[in-house]
Motif scaffolding. Structure first.
Motif, mmCIF file in Angstrom:
data_model
loop_
_atom_site.group_PDB
_atom_site.id
_atom_site.type_symbol
_atom_site.label_atom_id
_atom_site.label_comp_id
_atom_site.label_asym_id
_atom_site.label_seq_id
_atom_site.Cartn_x
_atom_site.Cartn_y
_atom_site.Cartn_z
ATOM 1 N N ASN A 129 -1.973 8.582 19.164
ATOM 2 C CA ASN A 129 -2.322 10.340 20.127
ATOM 3 C C ASN A 129 -3.935 11.126 20.154
ATOM 4 O O ASN A 129 -4.321 12.702 19.891
ATOM 5 N N GLY A 130 -5.096 10.716 19.929
ATOM 6 C CA GLY A 130 -5.795 10.153 19.571
ATOM 7 C C GLY A 130 -7.134 11.115 18.375
ATOM 8 O O GLY A 130 -7.573 11.218 18.417
ATOM 9 N N VAL A 131 -5.994 10.851 17.028
ATOM 10 C CA VAL A 131 -5.630 10.999 15.747
ATOM 11 C C VAL A 131 -6.939 10.474 15.463
ATOM 12 O O VAL A 131 -6.605 9.473 15.287
ATOM 13 N N ALA A 132 -8.275 10.803 14.303
ATOM 14 C CA ALA A 132 -9.129 10.048 13.711
ATOM 15 C C ALA A 132 -8.503 10.258 12.294
ATOM 16 O O ALA A 132 -8.315 11.669 11.919
ATOM 17 N N TYR A 133 -8.051 9.131 11.062
ATOM 18 C CA TYR A 133 -7.857 9.533 10.173
ATOM 19 C C TYR A 133 -8.657 8.940 9.090
ATOM 20 O O TYR A 133 -9.156 7.790 9.351
ATOM 21 N N GLU A 134 -9.753 9.783 8.446
ATOM 22 C CA GLU A 134 -10.134 9.315 7.187
ATOM 23 C C GLU A 134 -9.403 9.370 5.468
ATOM 24 O O GLU A 134 -9.426 10.631 5.686
ATOM 25 N N HIS A 135 -9.221 8.276 5.130
ATOM 26 C CA HIS A 135 -8.457 8.520 3.990
ATOM 27 C C HIS A 135 -9.088 8.548 3.180
ATOM 28 O O HIS A 135 -10.152 7.322 2.446
ATOM 29 N N PHE A 136 -9.588 8.911 1.993
ATOM 30 C CA PHE A 136 -9.896 8.945 1.056
ATOM 31 C C PHE A 136 -9.978 8.435 -0.521
ATOM 32 O O PHE A 136 -9.029 8.712 -0.790
ATOM 33 N N LEU A 137 -10.091 7.252 -0.316
ATOM 34 C CA LEU A 137 -9.634 5.959 -1.590
ATOM 35 C C LEU A 137 -10.092 5.831 -2.573
ATOM 36 O O LEU A 137 -11.635 5.935 -2.502
ATOM 37 N N PRO A 138 -9.894 5.766 -3.587
ATOM 38 C CA PRO A 138 -10.542 5.150 -4.739
ATOM 39 C C PRO A 138 -11.625 4.188 -4.848
ATOM 40 O O PRO A 138 -13.307 4.927 -4.908
ATOM 41 N N ALA A 139 -11.894 3.532 -4.329
ATOM 42 C CA ALA A 139 -13.162 2.312 -3.648
ATOM 43 C C ALA A 139 -14.123 2.577 -2.507
ATOM 44 O O ALA A 139 -14.714 2.602 -2.416
ATOM 45 N N GLY A 140 -13.241 4.035 -1.740
ATOM 46 C CA GLY A 140 -14.783 4.853 -0.693
ATOM 47 C C GLY A 140 -13.130 5.728 0.788
ATOM 48 O O GLY A 140 -12.450 4.590 0.561
ATOM 49 N N PRO A 141 -14.146 6.032 1.581
ATOM 50 C CA PRO A 141 -13.961 6.084 2.318
ATOM 51 C C PRO A 141 -12.827 5.298 3.223
ATOM 52 O O PRO A 141 -13.123 3.837 3.785
ATOM 53 N N PHE A 142 -11.544 5.441 3.889
ATOM 54 C CA PHE A 142 -11.284 4.234 4.938
ATOM 55 C C PHE A 142 -10.777 4.554 6.061
ATOM 56 O O PHE A 142 -9.576 5.744 6.316
ATOM 57 N N ALA A 143 -11.565 4.348 7.029
ATOM 58 C CA ALA A 143 -11.538 5.254 8.308
ATOM 59 C C ALA A 143 -10.657 4.568 9.279
ATOM 60 O O ALA A 143 -11.063 3.588 9.595
ATOM 61 N N ILE A 144 -10.003 5.209 10.142
ATOM 62 C CA ILE A 144 -8.994 4.786 11.632
ATOM 63 C C ILE A 144 -9.222 6.143 12.257
ATOM 64 O O ILE A 144 -8.997 6.891 12.559
ATOM 65 N N LEU A 145 -9.757 4.801 13.196
ATOM 66 C CA LEU A 145 -10.803 5.680 14.511
ATOM 67 C C LEU A 145 -10.369 5.433 15.633
ATOM 68 O O LEU A 145 -9.906 4.020 15.997
ATOM 69 N N PRO A 146 -9.826 6.095 16.746
ATOM 70 C CA PRO A 146 -9.159 5.864 17.849
ATOM 71 C C PRO A 146 -9.333 4.918 18.642
ATOM 72 O O PRO A 146 -10.452 5.561 19.115
ATOM 73 N N MET A 147 -9.029 4.150 19.463
ATOM 74 C CA MET A 147 -9.550 3.410 20.246
ATOM 75 C C MET A 147 -8.530 3.879 21.317
ATOM 76 O O MET A 147 -7.436 3.780 21.365
ATOM 77 N N THR A 148 -9.366 2.746 22.134
ATOM 78 C CA THR A 148 -8.119 2.607 23.265
ATOM 79 C C THR A 148 -6.952 1.687 23.707
ATOM 80 O O THR A 148 -7.007 0.552 22.367
ATOM 81 N N GLY A 149 -6.188 2.708 24.542
ATOM 82 C CA GLY A 149 -4.498 1.221 24.270
ATOM 83 C C GLY A 149 -4.269 1.804 22.825
ATOM 84 O O GLY A 149 -4.158 3.158 21.745
ATOM 85 N N ASN A 150 -2.709 1.289 22.247
ATOM 86 C CA ASN A 150 -3.191 1.007 21.052
ATOM 87 C C ASN A 150 -3.788 0.141 20.038
ATOM 88 O O ASN A 150 -2.535 -0.796 18.865
ATOM 89 N N ARG A 151 -4.150 0.960 19.848
ATOM 90 C CA ARG A 151 -5.516 0.390 19.078
ATOM 91 C C ARG A 151 -6.868 1.216 17.887
ATOM 92 O O ARG A 151 -6.945 1.777 18.900
#
Length: 334
Positions: A129-151
């Protein structure tokens, strides 16, 4: 390109519930998407297609730089194929390990982070749904960036000692590591296509210009990917330099002169430095699991999320829309 409609920032650790405090940037509040994600292969294809259609632009490839010499009136590049090119201005946009920067004896200030960036494309069961996630984990940021389709594009910061082992994992085990960090909000996940890794470094050039010569993009600055602003910085450099050069040319002024190019340096160096310093501070603040710091940063995110002006400021920063923008970045002719 996939529009980014929302950005959700959280703090946590694999196997642990996320912090109750989070930061939400809502595209509906901004009245426009917060940015767009475009695959590099499409950007490159579009750039090469544009080169072919531009009559006064010549692509010389394959070739490498052998020498670069400036005098009072021109700068001359000697290429590995024996060709020489003389112009009033040379622009080094040849990356972090810039050969042109080295030839012009411009040093850098920088350091390496004890982190490696792992990049992959991930297919998931549910729409993002066009949502970008930035999870801050102990090792560093874990970014999930939306692409076209379910990717989604995954930018995973991992400790440099552990990243090589992650890169060597069989597909099923690599997918399990991703799933443990993704959470369940996108359903089943699976990495698709190749995976890459990059050492993460910071650098700023000691100067952006010399007579007849200017740095742009990663040749001038390299920052941590925590805020996803490296490309935006490079685009601003290109647009600002174009504006400075064209303004001088319209007045009949030699745009390769140092005083003209220093206008570009003053404009871009401050913006690059402030963003580089901010990303470095964020990296050091969030890339750990120290309990007092974790509590403070979580409270900070929660407070910013509740203060509308502060949230909108960071929302604009996420879209690269802060500072004096060149005309091209505002959709105007240079």
């Amino acid at each position: 390109a996939q529009p980014i409609e929302d950005i959700l920032v959280t703090d946590g650790a694999p196997g642990r519930a996320p912090s109750p405090f989070s930061l939400h940037f809502d595209g509906a509040e901004a009245g426009t998407p917060l940015g767009h994600i475009a695959e590099n292969r499409h950007i490159r294809a579009a750039l090469f297609a544009a080169v072919e259609k531009t009559p006064n632009l010549e692509l010389v490839s394959p070739a490498a730089l052998s020498d670069l010499v400036a005098d009072a009136h021109a700068i001359t590049a000697t290429l590995s194929n024996g060709e020489t090119i003389t112009a009033r201005l040379a622009v080094a946009a040849d990356g972090r390990e810039s050969a042109m920067r080295e030839r012009m004896n411009i040093g850098i200030v920088g350091w390496s982070y004890p982190q490696t960036g792992i990049v992959a494309t991930v297919e998931h069961e549910k729409p993002h749904n066009g949502v970008a996630y930035e999870h801050f984990l102990p090792a560093g940021p874990f970014a999930i960036l939306p692409m076209t389709g379910n990717r989604s594009s995954l930018v995973w910061t991992e400790r440099e000692t552990l990243a090589p082992r992650m890169m060597k994992l069989p597909d099923a085990e690599f997918d399990a590591e991703i799933a443990s960090r993704f959470g369940a909000h996108l359903g089943k996940t699976k990495a698709t296509g190749p995976r890459w890794s990059y050492p993460l470094k910071f650098h700023l050039a000691r100067a952006y210009v010399k007579p007849r010569f200017a740095l742009a993009g990663d040749a001038a600055h390299g920052i941590h990917p925590i805020a996803g602003q490296g490309l935006n910085l490079g685009l601003k450099d290109a647009a600002a330099l174009a504006e400075i050069v064209l303004d001088a040319a319209r007045l009949g002024i030699d745009f390769g002169q140092l005083d003209i190019l220093q206008r570009y340096e003053r404009w871009r160096r401050f913006d690059s430095f402030t963003l580089a310093a901010a990303t470095d501070a964020l990296t050091r603040l969030f890339s750990n699991d120290i309990t007092p710091l974790r509590i403070l940063r979580d409270l900070g995110m929660g407070i910013v999320d509740q203060i509308d002006p502060a949230r909108r400021f960071f929302m604009r920063h996420a879209g690269g829309d802060i500072g004096k923008l060149p005309r091209l970045m505002k959709g105007e002719a240079a």
